[in-house]
Write a protein that holds these residues in place. Structure first.
Motif, short mmCIF file in Angstrom:
data_model
loop_
_atom_site.label_atom_id
_atom_site.label_comp_id
_atom_site.label_asym_id
_atom_site.label_seq_id
_atom_site.Cartn_x
_atom_site.Cartn_y
_atom_site.Cartn_z
N ARG A 33 17.68 -10.51 52.94
CA ARG A 33 17.68 -9.67 54.15
C ARG A 33 19.07 -9.62 54.77
O ARG A 33 19.55 -8.57 55.19
N ILE A 34 19.71 -10.78 54.86
CA ILE A 34 21.07 -10.84 55.42
C ILE A 34 22.03 -10.02 54.56
O ILE A 34 22.86 -9.27 55.10
N ALA A 35 21.90 -10.12 53.25
CA ALA A 35 22.77 -9.34 52.35
C ALA A 35 22.55 -7.84 52.54
O ALA A 35 23.51 -7.07 52.59
N TYR A 36 21.29 -7.43 52.68
CA TYR A 36 20.99 -6.00 52.88
C TYR A 36 21.59 -5.50 54.19
O TYR A 36 22.28 -4.47 54.22
N VAL A 37 21.35 -6.23 55.27
CA VAL A 37 21.86 -5.81 56.58
C VAL A 37 23.39 -5.82 56.58
O VAL A 37 24.03 -4.88 57.09
N ALA A 38 23.99 -6.85 55.99
CA ALA A 38 25.46 -6.92 55.93
C ALA A 38 26.03 -5.74 55.15
O ALA A 38 27.04 -5.14 55.56
N THR A 39 25.38 -5.39 54.05
CA THR A 39 25.84 -4.24 53.26
C THR A 39 25.79 -2.96 54.08
O THR A 39 26.74 -2.17 54.08
N GLN A 40 24.69 -2.74 54.78
CA GLN A 40 24.56 -1.51 55.57
C GLN A 40 25.59 -1.48 56.70
O GLN A 40 26.15 -0.42 57.00
N GLY A 101 18.07 5.85 54.73
CA GLY A 101 17.76 4.76 53.81
C GLY A 101 17.28 3.51 54.54
O GLY A 101 16.35 2.82 54.10
N CYS A 102 17.90 3.22 55.68
CA CYS A 102 17.49 2.05 56.48
C CYS A 102 16.07 2.24 57.02
O CYS A 102 15.27 1.30 57.02
N ALA A 103 15.77 3.46 57.46
CA ALA A 103 14.42 3.73 57.97
C ALA A 103 13.39 3.58 56.86
O ALA A 103 12.32 2.97 57.06
N MET A 104 13.69 4.11 55.69
CA MET A 104 12.75 3.98 54.57
C MET A 104 12.60 2.52 54.15
O MET A 104 11.50 2.06 53.84
N MET A 105 13.70 1.79 54.16
CA MET A 105 13.65 0.39 53.76
C MET A 105 12.87 -0.42 54.79
O MET A 105 12.11 -1.32 54.43
N ALA A 106 13.03 -0.11 56.07
CA ALA A 106 12.26 -0.81 57.11
C ALA A 106 10.78 -0.58 56.89
O ALA A 106 9.98 -1.52 56.96
N GLN A 116 11.75 -6.51 46.65
CA GLN A 116 12.76 -6.18 45.64
C GLN A 116 13.69 -5.04 46.05
O GLN A 116 14.89 -5.10 45.79
N PRO A 117 13.18 -3.97 46.71
CA PRO A 117 14.10 -2.89 47.09
C PRO A 117 15.23 -3.32 48.03
O PRO A 117 16.28 -2.70 48.04
N LEU A 118 15.03 -4.38 48.79
CA LEU A 118 16.11 -4.88 49.64
C LEU A 118 17.32 -5.26 48.80
O LEU A 118 18.46 -4.89 49.10
N PHE A 119 17.08 -5.99 47.73
CA PHE A 119 18.14 -6.43 46.84
C PHE A 119 18.80 -5.23 46.16
O PHE A 119 20.02 -5.11 46.13
N ILE A 120 17.98 -4.32 45.65
CA ILE A 120 18.49 -3.16 44.91
C ILE A 120 19.31 -2.26 45.84
O ILE A 120 20.40 -1.80 45.49
N GLN A 121 18.80 -2.02 47.04
CA GLN A 121 19.51 -1.14 47.97
C GLN A 121 20.79 -1.77 48.51
O GLN A 121 21.72 -1.05 48.88
N ALA A 122 20.85 -3.09 48.55
CA ALA A 122 22.10 -3.74 48.94
C ALA A 122 23.19 -3.42 47.91
O ALA A 122 24.33 -3.11 48.27
N LEU A 123 22.82 -3.46 46.64
CA LEU A 123 23.79 -3.13 45.58
C LEU A 123 24.11 -1.64 45.58
O LEU A 123 25.28 -1.24 45.46
#
Length: 183
Positions: A33-40, A101-106, A116-123
């Motif tokens: 989660r931290i990686a996803y938020v940091a990436t965004q 993308g953030c809204a869909m991921m939320a 899993q999509p959190l990890f994929i979307q961070a990349l």
């Protein structure tokens, strides 16, 4: 390689890696989660910086092109703008895509409990940042020629039919249609 194919390959590879990550471990989930938020946050910060660079350059070169309507050639629009305004509009589209993308991921993560999509979307966020044409021009310093020539090619589902037309004949034809509508 086609960017769509490239994204697919990266997504499939990321899904294979994501299968190995133990998302049921709460500590791992927090790190993802931290990686996803940091990436965004990084992506939005870079887009903000690019927008500031565009405003600082203030390139008032006139840009004329015909925005095609793939369904009806007669409804193609003549667009007259400046390089500055065009680049700011393109950067704004990229920012909106991040928010969407953030809204869909939320929704997917908080409501449907997908992890899993959190990890994929961070990349994919970092890859999209690298592929963004305004970033390539204004941050990486690449010249605006070839694929980076304005107006940018859409490369979408309709291919060349949805790409803006910059040739003199297409612009003249669109100007004539605009002149007829005004009469």
């Amino acid at each position: 390689m086609n960017p769509a194919v490239n994204n697919l390959v990266i997504s499939l590879a990321a899904m294979q890696v994501a299968r190995k990550i133990p998302f049921d471990d709460p500590q791992v989930l927090v790190y993802v989660r931290i990686a996803y938020v940091a990436t965004q946050v990084i992506v939005l910060g870079v887009y903000y910086y690019v927008a500031q660079q565009i405003k600082k350059k203030n390139d008032q070169t006139v840009l004329k092109y015909v925005e095609p309507n793939p369904m009806n050639k007669e409804e193609s629009k003549l667009i007259t703008t400046t390089v500055r305004d065009y680049d700011l509009a393109e950067t704004s589209k990229l920012v909106r895509a991040v928010y969407m993308g953030c809204a869909m991921m939320a929704f997917m993560h908080l409501y449907m409990k997908y992890t899993q999509p959190l990890f994929i979307q961070a990349l994919m966020g970092l890859k999209t940042l690298y592929d963004a044409k305004p970033v390539a021009i204004h941050l990486l310093g690449k010249p605006a020629e070839g694929d980076l020539k304005r107006p940018f090619k859409a490369g979408g589902m309709f291919g060349a039919a949805s790409d803006p037309q910059t040739d003199k004949a297409a612009i003249d034809e669109a100007e004539k249609r605009v002149g007829k509508k005004d009469d």
